[in-house]
Every structure is written in structure tokens, then in C-alpha cells.
Motif scaffolding. Structure first.
Motif, PDB file in Angstrom:
ATOM      1  N   ASP A   1      44.373  31.464  43.600  1.00 47.43           N
ATOM      2  CA  ASP A   1      43.994  32.530  44.428  1.00 47.43           C
ATOM      3  C   ASP A   1      43.742  33.737  43.161  1.00 47.43           C
ATOM      4  OD1 ASP A   1      43.322  34.356  46.249  1.00 47.43           O
ATOM      5  OD2 ASP A   1      44.974  34.914  47.351  1.00 47.43           O
ATOM      6  N   ILE A   2      42.613  34.105  43.252  1.00 45.41           N
ATOM      7  CA  ILE A   2      42.277  35.243  42.275  1.00 45.41           C
ATOM      8  C   ILE A   2      42.710  36.692  42.852  1.00 45.41           C
ATOM      9  CG2 ILE A   2      40.509  36.323  40.497  1.00 45.41           C
ATOM     10  CD1 ILE A   2      41.293  33.236  40.065  1.00 45.41           C
TER      11      ILE A   2
ATOM     12  N   VAL B   1      46.994  35.324  38.411  1.00 43.37           N
ATOM     13  CA  VAL B   1      46.227  34.608  39.260  1.00 43.37           C
ATOM     14  C   VAL B   1      47.838  33.897  40.315  1.00 43.37           C
ATOM     15  CG1 VAL B   1      44.555  33.850  38.579  1.00 43.37           C
ATOM     16  CG2 VAL B   1      46.442  32.289  38.536  1.00 43.37           C
ATOM     17  N   LYS B   2      47.681  33.621  41.485  1.00 42.72           N
ATOM     18  CA  LYS B   2      48.903  33.067  41.964  1.00 42.72           C
ATOM     19  C   LYS B   2      48.346  31.794  42.742  1.00 42.72           C
ATOM     20  CE  LYS B   2      48.198  36.272  46.371  1.00 42.72           C
ATOM     21  NZ  LYS B   2      47.303  37.204  45.621  1.00 42.72           N
ATOM     22  N   VAL B   3      49.271  30.829  43.175  1.00 41.00           N
ATOM     23  CA  VAL B   3      49.081  29.507  43.817  1.00 41.00           C
ATOM     24  C   VAL B   3      48.604  29.847  45.344  1.00 41.00           C
ATOM     25  CG1 VAL B   3      50.029  27.267  44.344  1.00 41.00           C
ATOM     26  CG2 VAL B   3      50.256  28.324  42.121  1.00 41.00           C
ATOM     27  N   LYS B   4      47.511  29.234  45.761  1.00 41.20           N
ATOM     28  CA  LYS B   4      47.413  29.366  47.255  1.00 41.20           C
ATOM     29  C   LYS B   4      47.549  28.160  47.949  1.00 41.20           C
ATOM     30  CE  LYS B   4      43.141  30.618  50.171  1.00 41.20           C
ATOM     31  NZ  LYS B   4      41.775  31.094  49.949  1.00 41.20           N
TER      32      LYS B   4
ATOM     33  N   VAL C   1      46.523  28.471  30.697  1.00 34.65           N
ATOM     34  CA  VAL C   1      45.251  29.097  30.927  1.00 34.65           C
ATOM     35  C   VAL C   1      45.242  30.575  31.481  1.00 34.65           C
ATOM     36  CG1 VAL C   1      42.846  29.076  31.413  1.00 34.65           C
ATOM     37  CG2 VAL C   1      44.143  26.761  30.792  1.00 34.65           C
ATOM     38  N   PHE C   2      46.089  30.511  32.553  1.00 32.03           N
ATOM     39  CA  PHE C   2      45.922  31.835  33.648  1.00 32.03           C
ATOM     40  C   PHE C   2      47.352  32.211  33.506  1.00 32.03           C
ATOM     41  CE2 PHE C   2      42.309  29.308  35.080  1.00 32.03           C
ATOM     42  CZ  PHE C   2      41.239  30.084  34.710  1.00 32.03           C
ATOM     43  N   PRO C   3      47.647  33.316  33.390  1.00 27.91           N
ATOM     44  CA  PRO C   3      48.867  33.950  33.820  1.00 27.91           C
ATOM     45  C   PRO C   3      49.374  34.107  35.270  1.00 27.91           C
ATOM     46  CG  PRO C   3      47.514  35.848  33.088  1.00 27.91           C
ATOM     47  CD  PRO C   3      46.778  34.709  32.972  1.00 27.91           C
ATOM     48  N   GLU C   4      50.405  33.847  35.604  1.00 24.68           N
ATOM     49  CA  GLU C   4      50.883  33.670  37.048  1.00 24.68           C
ATOM     50  C   GLU C   4      51.570  34.966  37.530  1.00 24.68           C
ATOM     51  OE1 GLU C   4      53.059  30.823  40.424  1.00 24.68           O
ATOM     52  OE2 GLU C   4      53.382  30.519  38.402  1.00 24.68           O
ATOM     53  N   GLY C   5      51.133  35.445  38.653  1.00 22.94           N
ATOM     54  CA  GLY C   5      51.552  36.701  39.091  1.00 22.94           C
ATOM     55  C   GLY C   5      50.646  37.455  40.175  1.00 22.94           C
ATOM     56  N   ARG C   6      50.892  38.651  40.493  1.00 27.63           N
ATOM     57  CA  ARG C   6      50.244  39.512  41.434  1.00 27.63           C
ATOM     58  C   ARG C   6      49.351  40.562  40.913  1.00 27.63           C
ATOM     59  NH1 ARG C   6      53.986  40.729  46.587  1.00 27.63           N
ATOM     60  NH2 ARG C   6      51.795  41.021  47.731  1.00 27.63           N
ATOM     61  N   SER C   7      49.358  40.730  39.675  1.00 30.15           N
ATOM     62  CA  SER C   7      48.568  41.716  38.908  1.00 30.15           C
ATOM     63  C   SER C   7      47.163  41.383  39.181  1.00 30.15           C
ATOM     64  CB  SER C   7      49.108  41.653  37.595  1.00 30.15           C
ATOM     65  OG  SER C   7      48.064  42.732  36.724  1.00 30.15           O
TER      66      SER C   7
END
Length: 515
Positions: A291-292, A495-498, A485-491
């Protein structure tokens, strides 16, 4: 009147066109006279963006050309008189050309675009730190070297005054905000900024509504969501105070941007991704649906046309302008691994696309990627543009969003989301927002969100991930170690896992539910 009389009248009206000096000289004459583009444009009855075009490569025609030439001749004569009043003993004064009558202090440096960097005769406050800067970049005074930007020390006990101690002779309005993601420990020395930022409007609204409903979060949320549009417009007005460009809320709009029927659509194609990979690599795979975050919020940083859209044909793309373009898109030969940048389109032939879609296609056709041929541009409706028109508005919303996430404040978070999502969705033909009618902006911002998602898909592909699906503004499905490749988080930069699911070759790559 006979046919021949009418023709004679036309011939009588046709005369030699007034001569104009070179574009750079036009600009230098205006700046030496300390006249803003808005002042000159108002006197000539055109928009500032039109005047920008005349100072960067295009020529006016007809009566307005005569008026413009009269103004430039008058300025040239004025400065020629001043120059010849006290000529240097060992240097004769050149006369007869506008180029000899002006200085070149504001000429671009070699290697720079003519619209990007100017040398200032009188230093102006840097838009980032407030200290004197000797260059203006894309219309904004700032230091070229980040090390030259000095800030107020962190231990400064008092906030900055609301007005600068030294006023420039000509007000400068739009200011480049601090870079996204940068948090300051203390108030910074940016010129013309009040100590309480626009984000305070968001917090004040939440606290006021929450108090009015005795702490009832559900009731307060219902009220805040209803007032999200007027509150967003109020926030926009606050962030535009002292801005360099006025927001033209109700300009003339070409027919292609108008709905064909009351419940129909206009002619603009936004290139919304709706793509699923047709075949997976052999074996079973764990697919992660990412989720972007804040897709529309990030898309507020895009090239928006400032004034009324002007029609043109036969011109190459000008990156200093933005709008909508009729193009024939290039053939796309990578459907097996990446979505088509213009989305899933059934009908061949030319179509109207927005600025972000065109820029994406031009970027992909360039020497770095070489994924397709350049699109063919047939005609355009554009105006002078800036990428920072909504930047302070975006930063205020982003800061409020970040603070709400850090504090676990879901009420403010949902309110902020409603503000920027409804701001975008109602700036077209909507009864819910009569303060702003910019369907061109709406299409451009949406297309920018789609282009941003497409570039994330390209990044995943280039980093060795298998791209399985790209949908809308914020949904990207991949196979592989996506965390490298993509940092995880809510900023908004994360991105976060959907969702996660298993898919195998020979089966449809989906979660089994509508996304």
C-alpha cells in the motif's frame, strides 16, 4: 459593402509587424525598470504566463505585439537617455539597439536553462534560510550551495518576527518550502514566515470540534469530514499568503476539459493503472500487496499550469509549461513484465493526456531507460507552470499527518486524509467546492499519482522484484524481498503491507477478492 470592398478593408488593416528585440533583451528591459510580469501583463491585457512566453522564445502577434513593442521601445529610450547623460570618458555609448541599453546582470549562467538561474544585482532573502542570496532559481531567491544556507541557532529563545527587518523593493510572494521529511528542532530563519504555521489551523480545528462535542470522537469525526473541503480551501488561502503567484480559481477552460453530458466525462485520459501480470515464473510464490502511503498527498507536488490555458500546435514539449496534450502514444512492448504507462486503453490512435503522463513517456523514451519511442505531440493547451504551487499546502498537510501518526491521533489523521483527497476530487465540476474550478489541475494531480505508482513498479522491476499487479494510485503487488527496495512504515516516503497471498504459474495472480 461589396466583396472587393471587404477584401480592401482587410488589406488596409494588414501592415508590417512591429519589430521586437531578442527575448533576453525584453526580459532585461522589464527587470531593469523594476516591473513585475504581472504589472506588464496587466497593462497589455494578457496573462503573466503569456508574457513569460514572450520572454523565452515566442512572439506576440496583432495589436498586442504593437503595444508590447511600444512599451519596449519606451523603456529602451528611457535607459538610453540615462546612459548618455554621463558617458564614460574612454567608452562611447552604444545607441540604436535595445541590447546596448541594458545590463546583463540577470543573464543565466552558462550551462543553465534561461528560466532557471539569474544573478541578482541586489541580494534578496533566500526562500530556505532567509539570508541574503545573490541568485534566483526558477523565480525564487536561494543559495545554490546548500552549505551557504544558514539557519537560526537551535537555542534561539524567541520566534522570528512576522515581518522581515528589510523589505525588498518588489514583493516576492511564493516561497520554496523546506524539503519534505525535514524536521527542525527550532524555528528557522525563513523570510516572511509567521511563527505559527498553517498546520496550526488543522490542530485548532480538531481541538475546537472535539471540545464542542465533549470529547466524542465519532461525532467530532463526522463534523470534521463534512467541513474538510472548506477547511482545505482555508488552509490553501493561508499557505498562499504572500505567494508569488495568484491562484486563478475560475479560468477559461477549453471544451476538451468540459463534461460532454451532465453525467458523462470530459476528453482527458488520466492513464490510471489497472494491470495484472499474465504469467508468473514457474513454481509457487508468496506475493505481497503493498500500500503506497499518501498517494494523492505526494501528487500535489506536480507541474501545474498557473494561468489560462493557451492553445498551440507544432511545438515541442516545453518543460516550463504544463497542461494537457493530444498525443499519439508510442507502442509498448513490455506488457509481460510492466504495465503500459498510459494504462489499459482499448482504442488506438491519438488521445488527450495530462502533463505527468506526457513527462513519464518522454522520460521512458530517453537515454536512461529507452523503453519506448517518444510520443508524437499534435496539439496542446498549456500555461506557464511551477511544481511548487501547492507545496506549502502539501507540507502543512504532511506535517499534520506525520504528527497525528506519531501521536496515535486517528481523528486528525482521517481529517487530514479527507482534506487532501476531497480537495483533489472536488476541484473539477463539483457542487461541493465552488471556490475552485480547475479540472485541469484535478486531472494532472490524479495522473501524477498514477505516474508515481508506475515509477515504483519500474523501481521494483529494476531491483529484481517480480511485479505482479499495479492498480490505481496506491496498490503494487510484488514477489521477492521488497524491504530491500522500499522502506516500510506509514510515512509518505514509505509503504506498508496490505495483504499477502500465494500464487503459482498457470493461475491468475490475485488474492481471490476484488482489489
Amino acid at each position: 459593402m461589396s466583396d472587393f470592398d471587404a477584401i480592401d478593408s482587410l488589406l488596409d488593416a494588414v501592415g508590417p509587424e512591429a519589430e521586437l528585440p531578442p527575448c533576453q533583451v525584453r526580459r532585461e528591459l522589464r527587470e531593469r525598470a523594476r516591473l513585475s510580469k504581472a504589472q506588464v501583463a496587466r497593462a497589455l491585457g494578457v496573462s503573466p504566463s503569456t508574457l513569460s512566453g514572450w520572454e523565452s522564445g515566442r512572439d506576440p502577434a496583432g495589436e498586442v505585439r504593437t503595444k508590447y513593442a511600444y512599451l519596449l521601445d519606451g523603456l529602451n529610450a528611457k535607459f538610453a537617455t540615462e546612459t548618455t547623460a554621463e558617458p564614460a570618458e574612454d567608452q562611447p555609448v552604444a545607441a540604436g539597439t535595445a541590447a546596448a541599453a541594458v545590463t546583463s546582470a540577470s543573464s543565466p549562467e552558462p550551462g543553465q536553462d534561461e528560466d532557471d538561474v539569474e544573478l541578482l544585482a541586489v541580494p534578496e532573502p533566500c526562500v530556505l534560510c532567509g539570508r541574503p542570496a545573490e541568485q534566483r532559481v526558477a523565480g525564487f531567491a536561494q543559495h545554490l550551495d546548500p552549505s551557504d544556507c544558514q539557519t537560526v541557532p537551535a537555542e534561539t529563545p524567541k520566534p522570528l518576527p512576522t515581518a522581515p527587518s528589510v523589505q525588498p523593493q518588489e514583493p516576492r510572494t511564493a516561497r520554496s518550502p523546506r524539503p519534505a521529511g525535514r524536521k527542525d528542532a527550532a524555528p528557522r530563519g525563513r523570510a516572511f514566515q509567521e511563527p505559527s504555521g498553517p498546520a496550526d489551523l488543522i490542530h485548532e480545528a480538531v481541538h475546537t470540534v472535539l471540545a464542542e462535542h465533549q470529547g466524542d470522537v465519532e461525532s467530532a469525526s463526522a463534523v470534521l469530514l463534512k467541513r474538510a473541503i472548506p477547511d482545505a480551501m482555508r488552509l490553501l488561502d493561508e499557505t498562499r499568503k504572500g505567494a508569488r503567484y495568484d491562484v486563478i480559481a475560475h479560468p477559461w477552460i477549453p471544451d476538451i476539459l468540459k463534461k460532454q453530458t451532465s453525467k458523462g466525462a470530459d476528453q482527458i485520459w488520466e492513464a490510471r493503472p489497472k494491470w495484472t501480470r499474465t504469467e508468473l515464473p514457474p513454481g509457487k510464490h508468496q506475493v505481497t500487496a503493498l500500500d503506497i502511503n499518501g498517494a494523492y498527498l505526494s501528487a500535489l507536488k506536480t507541474h501545474l499550469p498557473l494561468g489560462q490555458l493557451e492553445h498551440s500546435t507544432g511545438f515541442p514539449h516545453d518543460r516550463r509549461r504544463a497542461g494537457v496534450h493530444l498525443i499519439t502514444p508510442p507502442a509498448w512492448g513490455h506488457d509481460a513484465v510492466l504495465p503500459n504507462p498510459i494504462g489499459q486503453r482499448d482504442e488506438p490512435g491519438p488521445l488527450w493526456v495530462t502533463e505527468p503522463t506526457l513527462r513519464l513517456l518522454l522520460r521512458l523514451s530517453g537515454p536512461k531507460h529507452r523503453l519506448c519511442e517518444p510520443p508524437e505531440i499534435h496539439e496542446s493547451y498549456t500555461s506557464g507552470a511551477t511544481e511548487n504551487l501547492l507545496e506549502k499546502f502539501r507540507i502543512a498537510l504532511k506535517d499534520a499527518r506525520d504528527t497525528a501518526i506519531a501521536d496515535g491521533d486517528e481523528l486528525t489523521l482521517e481529517y487530514v486524509k479527507a482534506m487532501y483527497s476531497k480537495f483533489v476530487s472536488t476541484m473539477g465540476e463539483s457542487n461541493y467546492n465552488r471556490e475552485l474550478y480547475r479540472p485541469d489541475w484535478m486531472h494532472i494531480i490524479r495522473s501524477q499519482a498514477f505516474a508515481n505508482l508506475w515509477m515504483k513498479a519500474l523501481k521494483a522491476h529494476d531491483e529484481g522484484l517480480t511485479v505482479v499487479r499495479a492498480m490505481g494510485t496506491d496498490e503494487l503487488h510484488v514477489i521477492g524481498d521488497w524491504r530491500r527496495v522500499f522502506p516500510e512504515g506509514r510515512s509518505v516516503t514509505e509503504v506498508k503491507v496490505k495483504d499477502t497471498y500465494t500464487a503459482a504459474s498457470g493461475t491468475e495472480a490475485s488474492t481471490g477478492e476484488e482489489q
